[in-house]
Design a protein around this motif. Structure first.
Motif, PDB file in Angstrom:
ATOM      1  N   UNK A 374      40.033 -50.284  36.123  1.00  0.00           N
ATOM      2  CA  UNK A 374      39.043 -51.000  36.939  1.00  0.00           C
ATOM      3  C   UNK A 374      38.110 -49.555  37.348  1.00  0.00           C
ATOM      4  N   UNK A 375      36.397 -49.442  37.553  1.00  0.00           N
ATOM      5  CA  UNK A 375      36.067 -48.118  37.584  1.00  0.00           C
ATOM      6  C   UNK A 375      34.930 -48.644  38.787  1.00  0.00           C
ATOM      7  N   UNK A 376      34.711 -47.714  39.180  1.00  0.00           N
ATOM      8  CA  UNK A 376      33.194 -48.097  40.256  1.00  0.00           C
ATOM      9  C   UNK A 376      31.971 -47.553  38.770  1.00  0.00           C
ATOM     10  N   UNK A 377      31.405 -47.485  39.356  1.00  0.00           N
ATOM     11  CA  UNK A 377      29.530 -46.964  38.989  1.00  0.00           C
ATOM     12  C   UNK A 377      29.973 -45.201  38.978  1.00  0.00           C
ATOM     13  N   UNK A 378      30.632 -44.577  40.279  1.00  0.00           N
ATOM     14  CA  UNK A 378      30.496 -43.132  40.274  1.00  0.00           C
ATOM     15  C   UNK A 378      32.361 -42.820  39.383  1.00  0.00           C
ATOM     16  N   UNK A 379      32.434 -44.024  38.442  1.00  0.00           N
ATOM     17  CA  UNK A 379      33.557 -43.700  37.972  1.00  0.00           C
ATOM     18  C   UNK A 379      35.193 -43.291  39.168  1.00  0.00           C
ATOM     19  N   UNK A 380      35.117 -43.908  40.367  1.00  0.00           N
ATOM     20  CA  UNK A 380      36.147 -44.359  41.231  1.00  0.00           C
ATOM     21  C   UNK A 380      37.495 -45.146  40.731  1.00  0.00           C
ATOM     22  N   UNK A 381      38.985 -45.191  40.834  1.00  0.00           N
ATOM     23  CA  UNK A 381      39.686 -46.198  40.800  1.00  0.00           C
ATOM     24  C   UNK A 381      39.434 -47.235  41.844  1.00  0.00           C
ATOM     25  N   UNK A 382      39.436 -48.413  41.104  1.00  0.00           N
ATOM     26  CA  UNK A 382      38.828 -49.538  42.404  1.00  0.00           C
ATOM     27  C   UNK A 382      40.372 -50.870  41.677  1.00  0.00           C
ATOM     28  N   UNK A 383      40.566 -51.526  42.906  1.00  0.00           N
ATOM     29  CA  UNK A 383      41.532 -52.732  42.907  1.00  0.00           C
ATOM     30  C   UNK A 383      41.014 -53.958  42.889  1.00  0.00           C
ATOM     31  N   UNK A 384      39.312 -54.250  43.094  1.00  0.00           N
ATOM     32  CA  UNK A 384      38.586 -55.376  43.132  1.00  0.00           C
ATOM     33  C   UNK A 384      36.906 -55.047  42.823  1.00  0.00           C
ATOM     34  N   UNK A 385      36.262 -55.927  41.805  1.00  0.00           N
ATOM     35  CA  UNK A 385      35.556 -55.316  42.471  1.00  0.00           C
ATOM     36  C   UNK A 385      34.512 -56.795  43.052  1.00  0.00           C
ATOM     37  N   UNK A 386      33.627 -57.106  44.719  1.00  0.00           N
ATOM     38  CA  UNK A 386      33.474 -58.012  45.154  1.00  0.00           C
ATOM     39  C   UNK A 386      32.261 -57.948  45.011  1.00  0.00           C
TER      40      UNK A 386
END
Length: 411
Positions: A374-386
């Motif tokens: 899972x990644x945020x808008x800037x392609x950084x890996x994230x563990x959750x989408x809150x």
């Protein structure tokens, strides 16, 4: 043997409570949509359409080969009549395909002020026999919406005894009303909200108890639970497994209820019935509704399903235990694109990495997608989408159509 052709498959008519839902209905396979302007429609709970949205919605639908039917089916009072001609002229000028009316005075004005629109007769008119159907045809109607209290045999008789160019529309899915053809005074009496002018409080969904007149304030349960009884609470209709019978009875348009329902509901129910109707072309021998269609219809918020009066006297037409909905799925995100092996989506409900999604693309059966990464808008890996409305990215092996829904189980 299959005797249906593309021309004899009934039209799929979907609800559109606002511009977003209109586009969902179009994208997910509707042949036509029905909607209301800011006045004279039967769903004040829906957002409905101002003139600018009407214009954009009609243009979007027509660009995709989809017709637009405008509901003008309230029972207007004297004070409203002076505004009706201008409203009808506006609809006509925007290029709507049809106007749905139930009041004979409104119908007369439609013919005068919206001459380029077909006249459709609303279910509110309570059409139960071929003589009434013929009378509306002689009056200039292109289509009738038959009463929900009819059986398929009765619809077939109306079809056999009316001109073939009079189209027959019938409800196939959605909330049912306990009153005749949805003409109800219960809401008006109990809340002052007139159901026949689009402002129903759904008093039939409330819990009721029994009280003896000489024992005021002492309530007696009518059921075996401590929650009262829901004796007026009609089940939802679902005819997805019987569309072949509706087509055989001569129904030209399959109508889905739900202008006050969500974008998600509109997309799922339209897609499911599109798949079911398309499958009518492919069968040999006895048709059977594709299994995935009913699975989809159980993923939307709904009451217990029934077939209403279509197959005879209703069996299990009321739900007595409660007035609640079944809600097993929610929308986690809406797909907006695909690039470099990544699905891009707008977040609607929070979830964690590893979440398993049921993905619904327009005009196709659902499939599984797992967010192992899972990644945020800037392609950084994230563990959750809150954070709702944020942009997220999920790797996937193929593109997914824009507008697809990523769903997750809620139970």
């Amino acid at each position: 043997m299959n005797i249906l052709t593309n021309e004899s498959i009934p039209e799929l008519l979907s609800p559109a409570g606002d511009l977003t839902r209109l586009k969902a209905a179009v994208d997910y396979g509707a042949d036509a949509v029905y909607l209301a302007g800011e006045e004279f429609g039967m769903r004040t709970a829906a957002t409905n359409f101002g003139e600018a949205d009407l214009k954009e919605g009609i243009e979007y639908a027509h660009k995709n080969g989809v017709k637009v039917h405008i509901t003008c089916n309230t029972i207007p009072h004297n004070s409203e009549m002076p505004r009706l001609p201008a409203f009808l002229e506006m609809i006509d000028s925007l290029g709507a395909d049809a106007i749905i009316a139930s009041d004979i005075g409104t119908m007369t004005l439609v013919k005068k002020y919206a001459p380029n629109c077909d006249l459709h007769i609303s279910v509110q008119s309570g059409i139960c026999n071929y003589e009434t159907a013929r009378a509306f045809y002689d009056f200039g109607a292109k289509r009738i919406v038959v009463a929900r209290e009819l059986s398929l045999d009765e619809i077939a008789e109306i079809r056999a005894k009316t001109p073939r160019d009079l189209e027959i529309e019938a409800f196939a899915h959605g909330a049912m009303c306990v009153s005749f053809s949805a003409r109800c005074l219960l809401s008006s009496y109990m809340t002052g909200r007139d159901a026949n002018r689009g402002d129903c409080a759904q008093s039939c969904r409330w819990s009721y108890s029994l009280m003896e007149e000489k024992r005021p304030g002492q309530y007696f349960d009518i059921t075996e639970t401590d929650k009262g009884t829901y004796i007026l609470n009609a089940n939802d209709m679902c005819m997805a497994e019987h569309l072949d019978k509706m087509a055989a009875a001569g129904v030209d348009s399959i109508k889905l209820e739900g202008r006050a329902k969500s974008h998600y509901y509109t997309a799922v129910v339209t897609n499911a019935y599109r798949g079911a109707l398309d499958s009518l072309l492919d069968y040999n021998g006895e048709w059977k509704c594709p299994a995935w269609v009913m699975e989809e219809l159980n993923k939307i918020s709904h009451r217990t399903y029934s077939t209403g009066f279509y197959l005879g006297q209703p069996n299990g037409a009321q739900t007595y235990a409660n007035a609640g909905y079944v809600r097993d799925y929610s929308v986690a995100a809406i797909v907006t694109g695909y690039e470099n092996g990544m699905v891009t989506a707008i977040l609607k409900n929070k979830f964690l990495r590893g979440q398993k999604f049921d993905c619904l693309e327009p005009k196709s059966a659902p499939f599984t997608l797992v967010a192992d990464e899972l990644f945020d808008e800037k392609n950084n890996p994230i563990d959750s989408a809150p954070h709702p409305m944020s942009i997220i990215k999920i790797p996937f092996e193929r593109p997914i159509k824009s507008g697809a829904l990523l769903r997750m189980e809620t139970v």
